[in-house]
Write an enzyme that holds these catalytic residues in place. Sequence first.
Site, mmCIF file in Angstrom:
data_model
loop_
_atom_site.group_PDB
_atom_site.id
_atom_site.type_symbol
_atom_site.label_atom_id
_atom_site.label_comp_id
_atom_site.label_asym_id
_atom_site.label_seq_id
_atom_site.Cartn_x
_atom_site.Cartn_y
_atom_site.Cartn_z
ATOM 1 N N SER A 665 0.958 -1.063 0.133
ATOM 2 C CA SER A 665 -0.108 -0.002 0.123
ATOM 3 C C SER A 665 1.035 1.390 0.108
ATOM 4 O O SER A 665 1.630 1.524 -0.932
ATOM 5 C CB SER A 665 -0.907 -0.131 1.181
ATOM 6 O OG SER A 665 -1.768 1.043 1.003
ATOM 7 N N ASP A 738 -9.212 -4.760 -5.816
ATOM 8 C CA ASP A 738 -8.950 -3.756 -4.739
ATOM 9 C C ASP A 738 -9.857 -2.591 -4.806
ATOM 10 O O ASP A 738 -10.188 -1.895 -5.726
ATOM 11 C CB ASP A 738 -7.668 -3.087 -5.032
ATOM 12 C CG ASP A 738 -7.060 -2.343 -3.885
ATOM 13 O OD1 ASP A 738 -7.586 -2.091 -3.014
ATOM 14 O OD2 ASP A 738 -5.567 -2.177 -3.824
ATOM 15 N N HIS A 772 -7.613 -5.359 -1.238
ATOM 16 C CA HIS A 772 -6.412 -4.570 -1.008
ATOM 17 C C HIS A 772 -5.571 -5.515 -0.181
ATOM 18 O O HIS A 772 -4.107 -5.475 -0.407
ATOM 19 C CB HIS A 772 -6.850 -3.217 -0.034
ATOM 20 C CG HIS A 772 -5.677 -2.413 0.147
ATOM 21 N ND1 HIS A 772 -4.986 -1.921 -1.074
ATOM 22 C CD2 HIS A 772 -5.019 -1.721 1.151
ATOM 23 C CE1 HIS A 772 -4.012 -1.115 -0.645
ATOM 24 N NE2 HIS A 772 -3.721 -1.076 0.771
#
Length: 806
Positions: A665, A738, A772
């Site tokens: 991330s 995601d 994610h």
Amino acid sequence: MDVRKLLAGLALAVACLPGLAADAGGYQQPSPAIRELLDAPQLPRLLISPDKQSLAVLELRRFATIEELARPVLRLAGLRFDPGCACPQQITPVQRLKLRSLLNPDAPERQVELPAGGVFHSFGWSPDGQRFLLERRMEQASELWVGDTASGRIRPVAFLRLSTVLAQGDPVWLNARELIVTTVPDRRGPLPQAARVPGGPAVQESVIPGRASPERSHADLLRNAHDEALFDYHARSTLTLVDVVSGLSRDLGGPALFSSVANVGEGQYLLTERLIRPFSLSLPWDDFPRVIELRQRDGKVLRELGRLPLKQGVALDGVLPGPRAFFASPGNDAAVFWVEALDGGNPAARVAYRDRIMRLDAPYTGEPQEVQRMPHRFSRLIFLDDGQNALFSEIDRQRAWTRTYLLPLNGAQSRPLFDHSLRERYRHPGTPLTRVLPSNGRTVAIAAQGELLLSGPGAGPKGERPFLDRFSLKDLTTTRIFQSAESVYEQPLALLDGGRLVTQRESAIEPPNLFLRDGTGSSALTRLKDPTPQLRKIRRELITFKRADGVELSFWLYLPPDHKEGERRPALIWAYPLEFADNDTAGQIKGSGNRFSVWSGLSPLHLLMDGFVVLSDATMPIVGDPRTVNDSFVEQITMNARALIDKAEELGVVDIKRLAIGGHSYGAFMAVNLLAHTDLFKAGIARSGAYNRTLTPFGFQSERRNLWEAKDVYLKLSPFLYANQIKEALLLTHGEADNNSGTSPIQTERLYQALAGTGAPVRYVSLPYESHGYTARESVGHVQWEMSRWLTSYLGDPRAPGEAGK
């Protein structure tokens, strides 16, 4: 010429090419050592009952399967849910459940028999601890089951189909035997069908002159009128009262788009929020218009408290004007509180007071009274169990600072209690211990004899030592009643009668277990075994040092089980950047060497089993004024990286010519920026990141300015625009589904295309059905295989000293 030998030689040559080795297609398996760790059972989850008499031991399944992720799912208004069971797409199944006496570890355990079929999940205690709840997901229904603590027997609530599409929190207890749930309406009509031919285009328009509408980048938004109809159909639910003793249930009024339900007082009233139209094609469901209402126990509306408009045209870090953030008193006064902005919701407005707290008392026919004004933005309210006070907190946005006050509920002047940086660890006062009221299931902070019980990690320069303090609300003095010894990591969980304390104790070699402390010593309440003894051979050490400007840095050094003294091996640095307002908090240590190692499935620490050194949780502070801290982002992460590498070389265990940088991330964003702007690393791993900041024009992470206010910063922090400068080998992974704000898969797709187009060695792995974070057993194993193979290809065999990668 022997054709077979020629073909075998060609196959060997192809297998040695980076990015192609052993790539036979399909999901790959990591090394047996890593696969064994991934498939090891998790430590059970231990849940103490509200009456402190019983303990639930839950064995949860660690990973989902691709088959489960491939179940039919709707993606509407920022939500993902299974339309068959009207429940969230992803749940954590309970595989086994045992109940036992908390204070008598020798008493026999009660195995709860979970009937075959479906998936049980979402365990919860009743307020008095005499019963417990479970939900079961079936193909076409979500069921509620009630268990008896004494016997361990469970039974379903008949003729009940839960709906948790919107209201995804725990059921709302009114008392020890009654609760409110949201259910699928009995008669909701046929499923909306899409027109074979669209009736027209979907249209969005912003027509308010001078009113900006800065929206973050969201996924799974509504796209057209049919999506709106589907969302309304599946998210609409009915309030249902359930008697867990008799097993009977009855609906309270008609269906609506209920997003929140709370118990007011001791079950006298209900506080509900429901969504209303118009919906939005550019905002998720929690920004839709809503109505907040007080209702009688039978569901009849007593009074409308607020009507929040669509959250559009709100400044970044701003709030809606008018009433927001509603709270119900847990006491028999049955008061309702809410917050109102005094600055129009605009954080840039210069005002003496930014928010105020309002109060409305039963029978709710009068006007609300102002209870408190605050100079900064409201952030939190928690009621005390004395029935007379609450704690509220505010955030000073300009300084990244927080203050907590004692708030008398009768309207008397509040008193400041705590004042510290949002990132403060060393001087953090702790957070209040709470308890569940047996009369109504509400969670309140303990305030025995005018004292709060504050529990915290006890961070310091030598690591964390959890503590429990008594904090006097009269004279604001603190008395420490417990702190973990330096040789273990022991957290206080619950204070019992007679000053006895239940703690959870662990060490580097002992798994977390519950202990009972009294005036004479401690005794074990549980005896959980180590599920992964092979990890105890790994050496772990906290390393501290300074970067060039004096800011304290640290990382956790992990050495593989077969590492030999004096041996330098290739290493992966895994980090995540954080912003700080000052050097002091930036250098504070997090973690403890006494924690029992338990790794998530995606943890890069699994690479230790394949021989690599890992520098984990490497601090990457970005220090500066919160408004402009990102102006020096690249310079500061470069300074951090140089200091990390210098320290790693000094330790004598890392071959700095064979270093990789990685992150997930925002950590992936950092890693690619380092590859774009430095030549410090030979390879990189970037998972589920964002690399082109022009695609997140209205802020990212802590950045408050939009693209047009800080264009140079946005462009400089977009490694996509510097793709031609990246020559190191980069492994990119991303979940194809995601839905995290700002990290759309297109970020990785475009970076891959840019790097491939400019000749960099790059590999892009798109994981089917994953979001994610990656949750399927197949996905997690494959990602570990990809990371290990990538590092071996470009850093060399970690067990062959000095061997260069390809």
